[in-house]
Design a protein around this motif. Sequence first.
Motif, PDB file in Angstrom:
ATOM      1  N   LEU A 181       0.799  -1.222   0.000  1.00  0.00           N
ATOM      2  CA  LEU A 181       0.000   0.000   0.000  1.00  0.00           C
ATOM      3  C   LEU A 181       0.834   1.275   0.000  1.00  0.00           C
ATOM      4  CD1 LEU A 181      -2.808  -1.046   2.529  1.00  0.00           C
ATOM      5  CD2 LEU A 181      -2.751  -1.314   0.038  1.00  0.00           C
ATOM      6  N   THR A 182       2.142   1.136  -0.048  1.00  0.00           N
ATOM      7  CA  THR A 182       3.032   2.302  -0.097  1.00  0.00           C
ATOM      8  C   THR A 182       3.986   2.166  -1.268  1.00  0.00           C
ATOM      9  OG1 THR A 182       4.575   1.214   1.427  1.00  0.00           O
ATOM     10  CG2 THR A 182       2.910   2.678   2.403  1.00  0.00           C
ATOM     11  N   SER A 183       4.594   3.302  -1.654  1.00  0.00           N
ATOM     12  CA  SER A 183       5.534   3.308  -2.776  1.00  0.00           C
ATOM     13  C   SER A 183       6.665   2.318  -2.498  1.00  0.00           C
ATOM     14  CB  SER A 183       6.088   4.731  -2.955  1.00  0.00           C
ATOM     15  OG  SER A 183       6.963   4.787  -4.052  1.00  0.00           O
ATOM     16  N   PRO A 184       7.020   1.491  -3.450  1.00  0.00           N
ATOM     17  CA  PRO A 184       6.756   1.594  -4.898  1.00  0.00           C
ATOM     18  C   PRO A 184       5.556   0.793  -5.397  1.00  0.00           C
ATOM     19  CG  PRO A 184       8.482  -0.001  -4.559  1.00  0.00           C
ATOM     20  CD  PRO A 184       8.114   0.509  -3.197  1.00  0.00           C
ATOM     21  N   TYR A 185       4.693   0.308  -4.501  1.00  0.00           N
ATOM     22  CA  TYR A 185       3.475  -0.416  -4.903  1.00  0.00           C
ATOM     23  C   TYR A 185       3.800  -1.596  -5.834  1.00  0.00           C
ATOM     24  CZ  TYR A 185       1.701   4.166  -3.483  1.00  0.00           C
ATOM     25  OH  TYR A 185       1.434   5.340  -2.806  1.00  0.00           O
ATOM     26  N   SER A 186       4.804  -2.362  -5.474  1.00  0.00           N
ATOM     27  CA  SER A 186       5.304  -3.411  -6.368  1.00  0.00           C
ATOM     28  C   SER A 186       4.399  -4.642  -6.426  1.00  0.00           C
ATOM     29  CB  SER A 186       6.713  -3.837  -5.931  1.00  0.00           C
ATOM     30  OG  SER A 186       6.700  -4.290  -4.585  1.00  0.00           O
ATOM     31  N   ASN A 187       3.467  -4.770  -5.490  1.00  0.00           N
ATOM     32  CA  ASN A 187       2.579  -5.939  -5.479  1.00  0.00           C
ATOM     33  C   ASN A 187       1.139  -5.469  -5.342  1.00  0.00           C
ATOM     34  OD1 ASN A 187       1.196  -8.349  -4.941  1.00  0.00           O
ATOM     35  ND2 ASN A 187       2.957  -9.228  -3.870  1.00  0.00           N
ATOM     36  N   ASN A 239      -9.237 -10.508 -13.408  1.00  0.00           N
ATOM     37  CA  ASN A 239      -8.931 -10.338 -11.980  1.00  0.00           C
ATOM     38  C   ASN A 239      -7.696  -9.465 -11.790  1.00  0.00           C
ATOM     39  OD1 ASN A 239     -11.058 -11.890 -10.940  1.00  0.00           O
ATOM     40  ND2 ASN A 239      -9.864 -13.777 -10.952  1.00  0.00           N
ATOM     41  N   ARG A 240      -6.655  -9.708 -12.590  1.00  0.00           N
ATOM     42  CA  ARG A 240      -5.408  -8.946 -12.469  1.00  0.00           C
ATOM     43  C   ARG A 240      -5.644  -7.470 -12.790  1.00  0.00           C
ATOM     44  NH1 ARG A 240      -1.883  -9.858 -16.144  1.00  0.00           N
ATOM     45  NH2 ARG A 240      -0.117  -9.064 -14.935  1.00  0.00           N
ATOM     46  N   LYS A 241      -6.415  -7.195 -13.836  1.00  0.00           N
ATOM     47  CA  LYS A 241      -6.705  -5.806 -14.196  1.00  0.00           C
ATOM     48  C   LYS A 241      -7.518  -5.109 -13.102  1.00  0.00           C
ATOM     49  CE  LYS A 241      -6.540  -6.189 -19.255  1.00  0.00           C
ATOM     50  NZ  LYS A 241      -7.300  -6.056 -20.524  1.00  0.00           N
ATOM     51  N   ALA A 271      -5.293  -4.415 -10.007  1.00  0.00           N
ATOM     52  CA  ALA A 271      -4.390  -3.292 -10.242  1.00  0.00           C
ATOM     53  C   ALA A 271      -5.145  -1.973 -10.240  1.00  0.00           C
ATOM     54  CB  ALA A 271      -3.644  -3.485 -11.562  1.00  0.00           C
ATOM     55  N   ALA A 272      -6.367  -1.966 -10.789  1.00  0.00           N
ATOM     56  CA  ALA A 272      -7.183  -0.745 -10.781  1.00  0.00           C
ATOM     57  C   ALA A 272      -7.483  -0.313  -9.355  1.00  0.00           C
ATOM     58  CB  ALA A 272      -8.484  -0.979 -11.547  1.00  0.00           C
ATOM     59  N   ALA A 273      -7.825  -1.278  -8.489  1.00  0.00           N
ATOM     60  CA  ALA A 273      -8.114  -0.955  -7.091  1.00  0.00           C
ATOM     61  C   ALA A 273      -6.883  -0.370  -6.406  1.00  0.00           C
ATOM     62  CB  ALA A 273      -8.594  -2.213  -6.365  1.00  0.00           C
ATOM     63  N   LEU A 274      -5.708  -0.934  -6.690  1.00  0.00           N
ATOM     64  CA  LEU A 274      -4.482  -0.436  -6.057  1.00  0.00           C
ATOM     65  C   LEU A 274      -4.143   0.979  -6.525  1.00  0.00           C
ATOM     66  CD1 LEU A 274      -1.998  -0.946  -4.266  1.00  0.00           C
ATOM     67  CD2 LEU A 274      -0.831  -1.819  -6.312  1.00  0.00           C
ATOM     68  N   VAL A 275      -4.231   1.244  -7.832  1.00  0.00           N
ATOM     69  CA  VAL A 275      -3.900   2.577  -8.353  1.00  0.00           C
ATOM     70  C   VAL A 275      -4.820   3.631  -7.742  1.00  0.00           C
ATOM     71  CG1 VAL A 275      -3.883   4.019 -10.418  1.00  0.00           C
ATOM     72  CG2 VAL A 275      -2.898   1.729 -10.502  1.00  0.00           C
ATOM     73  N   ASN A 276      -6.106   3.348  -7.682  1.00  0.00           N
ATOM     74  CA  ASN A 276      -7.032   4.321  -7.090  1.00  0.00           C
ATOM     75  C   ASN A 276      -6.778   4.501  -5.596  1.00  0.00           C
ATOM     76  OD1 ASN A 276      -8.592   5.319  -9.270  1.00  0.00           O
ATOM     77  ND2 ASN A 276      -9.801   3.441  -9.323  1.00  0.00           N
ATOM     78  N   TYR A 277      -6.447   3.415  -4.906  1.00  0.00           N
ATOM     79  CA  TYR A 277      -6.116   3.531  -3.484  1.00  0.00           C
ATOM     80  C   TYR A 277      -4.882   4.413  -3.304  1.00  0.00           C
ATOM     81  CZ  TYR A 277      -4.849   2.374   1.302  1.00  0.00           C
ATOM     82  OH  TYR A 277      -4.527   2.468   2.639  1.00  0.00           O
ATOM     83  N   ALA A 278      -3.874   4.184  -4.115  1.00  0.00           N
ATOM     84  CA  ALA A 278      -2.635   4.949  -3.990  1.00  0.00           C
ATOM     85  C   ALA A 278      -2.870   6.438  -4.228  1.00  0.00           C
ATOM     86  CB  ALA A 278      -1.583   4.414  -4.967  1.00  0.00           C
ATOM     87  N   MET A 296       5.346   4.418  -8.561  1.00  0.00           N
ATOM     88  CA  MET A 296       4.774   3.192  -9.119  1.00  0.00           C
ATOM     89  C   MET A 296       5.416   2.882 -10.470  1.00  0.00           C
ATOM     90  SD  MET A 296       0.784   2.190  -9.949  1.00  0.00           S
ATOM     91  CE  MET A 296       0.346   1.898  -8.234  1.00  0.00           C
ATOM     92  N   ALA A 297       5.763   1.619 -10.701  1.00  0.00           N
ATOM     93  CA  ALA A 297       6.360   1.195 -11.964  1.00  0.00           C
ATOM     94  C   ALA A 297       5.361   1.358 -13.105  1.00  0.00           C
ATOM     95  CB  ALA A 297       6.803  -0.260 -11.864  1.00  0.00           C
ATOM     96  N   ASP A 298       5.895   1.625 -14.308  1.00  0.00           N
ATOM     97  CA  ASP A 298       5.042   1.812 -15.478  1.00  0.00           C
ATOM     98  C   ASP A 298       4.158   0.593 -15.734  1.00  0.00           C
ATOM     99  OD1 ASP A 298       6.074   4.318 -15.885  1.00  0.00           O
ATOM    100  OD2 ASP A 298       7.453   3.702 -17.486  1.00  0.00           O
ATOM    101  N   SER A 299       4.718  -0.596 -15.565  1.00  0.00           N
ATOM    102  CA  SER A 299       3.954  -1.819 -15.860  1.00  0.00           C
ATOM    103  C   SER A 299       2.742  -1.945 -14.939  1.00  0.00           C
ATOM    104  CB  SER A 299       4.854  -3.045 -15.722  1.00  0.00           C
ATOM    105  OG  SER A 299       5.406  -3.120 -14.413  1.00  0.00           O
ATOM    106  N   MET A 300       2.911  -1.613 -13.660  1.00  0.00           N
ATOM    107  CA  MET A 300       1.789  -1.681 -12.721  1.00  0.00           C
ATOM    108  C   MET A 300       0.758  -0.600 -13.042  1.00  0.00           C
ATOM    109  SD  MET A 300       0.387  -3.197 -10.123  1.00  0.00           S
ATOM    110  CE  MET A 300       1.717  -4.101  -9.279  1.00  0.00           C
ATOM    111  N   TYR A 301       1.245   0.592 -13.349  1.00  0.00           N
ATOM    112  CA  TYR A 301       0.344   1.695 -13.669  1.00  0.00           C
ATOM    113  C   TYR A 301      -0.449   1.400 -14.943  1.00  0.00           C
ATOM    114  CZ  TYR A 301      -1.225   6.315 -15.250  1.00  0.00           C
ATOM    115  OH  TYR A 301      -1.974   7.361 -15.694  1.00  0.00           O
ATOM    116  N   ASP A 302       0.212   0.864 -15.961  1.00  0.00           N
ATOM    117  CA  ASP A 302      -0.477   0.554 -17.217  1.00  0.00           C
ATOM    118  C   ASP A 302      -1.562  -0.501 -17.003  1.00  0.00           C
ATOM    119  OD1 ASP A 302       1.138   2.345 -18.512  1.00  0.00           O
ATOM    120  OD2 ASP A 302       2.505   0.832 -19.337  1.00  0.00           O
ATOM    121  N   LEU A 303      -1.257  -1.497 -16.181  1.00  0.00           N
ATOM    122  CA  LEU A 303      -2.251  -2.529 -15.890  1.00  0.00           C
ATOM    123  C   LEU A 303      -3.426  -1.927 -15.112  1.00  0.00           C
ATOM    124  CD1 LEU A 303      -2.901  -5.580 -16.113  1.00  0.00           C
ATOM    125  CD2 LEU A 303      -1.774  -5.870 -13.884  1.00  0.00           C
ATOM    126  N   GLY A 304      -3.103  -1.042 -14.170  1.00  0.00           N
ATOM    127  CA  GLY A 304      -4.155  -0.390 -13.398  1.00  0.00           C
ATOM    128  C   GLY A 304      -5.039   0.496 -14.252  1.00  0.00           C
TER     129      GLY A 304
END
Length: 517
Positions: free
Chosen positions: A80-86, A122-124, A127-134, A148-156
């Motif tokens: 739940l904190t930067s870098p939000y890797s998971n 499910n993965r999308k 990731a959407a829930a995490l990006v909005n939470y962040a 946040m890494a580009d790959s996580m942000y793009d998925l979110g």
Amino acid sequence: MYNQNFKTKLRKAFAAMAAATMVFTTSWNGLGDISSVHAAEESKSRLNVAYHTQAEISARIKSDGISLNDPLTFVTEPQLTSPYSNAGVLSQDTLNAAMKTMNQIRYIAGLQDNVTLNEEYNRKAQAAALVNYANHNLSHYPLKPAGMADSMYDLGCAGASSCNIAMASWNCSLNQTIVRSWMEDGDSSNIDRVGHRRWILNPSMGQTGFGAVYGPGGTYSALYCFDRSRSALETQVAWPAQNMPVEYFGTKFPWSVSIGSSVDKNAVHVTLKRVSDGMTWNFSSGASNGYFNVDNGGYGQKGCIIFRPDRIDGYHAGDTFEVVITGGGVNLSYTVNFFDPDNVQPEEHILNTDWTAANALIAGTPDGGTADILTGNRFEVPAETMSLLSGRNILCALHIDSDIVLSFDGTNVQSNSASWNVALSYKTAFLEQVKTNAAATRSFELTSVGALPASVNIHVGWGAENAGKQAVLYRYDDVSGMFAELSRFTITDNGQSMFTIDGNDGNYIAVVLKYSR
């Protein structure tokens, strides 16, 4: 009251009753036509969707075994904190509960109810829930959180733009979010299109996915909704549905019907009528007794007619509303029945009993035996049948349904008895003072005309899971205006109870106590 021998004979008959009903039903298939009706429901769908009775919906809810408060649990907790890797991974229990909730909603609405989980979705959604939470912000087009890494942000982003999304300040289950947030859509930002609801009720959806994140910033949720993998023909999708669990709807919820094709708002007129008191609301683009709109956007199914009545204090079990929609090529009418899934009476069975065959059965029953006759809810025992029973030491068991049987001993039948006309109707009345102590209830009205045996017993089946518990029978007293306890019975090992009603007509409630008092 019955004598001890009669009581013993009835007790011995309990074990055979459930089996006898099934055997007898099979053997009588050629002797009469049976049909099912329900006093408080339409007999078929008036919309282009499947119709499910209150009993069927109640059974589905019980079978699903889910709660609006099922907790959010994770296989892997999100970072739940930067870098939000998971982004985290929801547990299978949480995913399955959410999927059951959504399919249950679709079942109630008359849609195909076998939408399945898709791991990529499910993965999308997760990731959407995490990006909005962040971001501490709810958006379909979120900004990139710092670190946040580009790959996580793009998925979110891919998830947020293709999902229903929601936020709650507390630890909120996905089941609750589905029913109380997305299916409500009554706030000022969503009522004009009820888009979240329409995606969940999209007939062509075949797969979905869920995501959720909970932390000090609240709960952020997502449901993937852009799937159209199913071929579907349903149109006129309504919420509330034709038979509607009352706990799934409230005064903030707008009513909606998706026609399936574009609708001209300026040509449509809606009339909503509450049957109990005739209260009527009218809706159109010119003037409305509440909110009104038509949306032709592509949220699931187009042509969505939306209305919400003002001056309504709530929806209650037993309320029936009639909806009529005309104009702009729409000519539609249907009925909505609100009900309590925990207090649903069975469907009534009307059977044309072959009494000639029944008389032959009675004549061939030996002393001490039982003549099982499948009658349904409304029947007339002919005078000839009563005469055959008169004075005989046999038990006549009249099977109303698989759980309720009326019985009497031939020795209690007068030799000059006339016919006996009987109706047993299921009622929704409920005894409030025992509600908190009731594990199960059956509510019915018994009326009869003609030769009534002096001692009539009613047998109520509760299932073996209630063996050993106390069953209580109450009867409504017209003088006091209250239900009075008649008798108690300890439920047998195979789930049966028996009460003597001494041939008295009236309104009855049978209750299984959670605990004895």
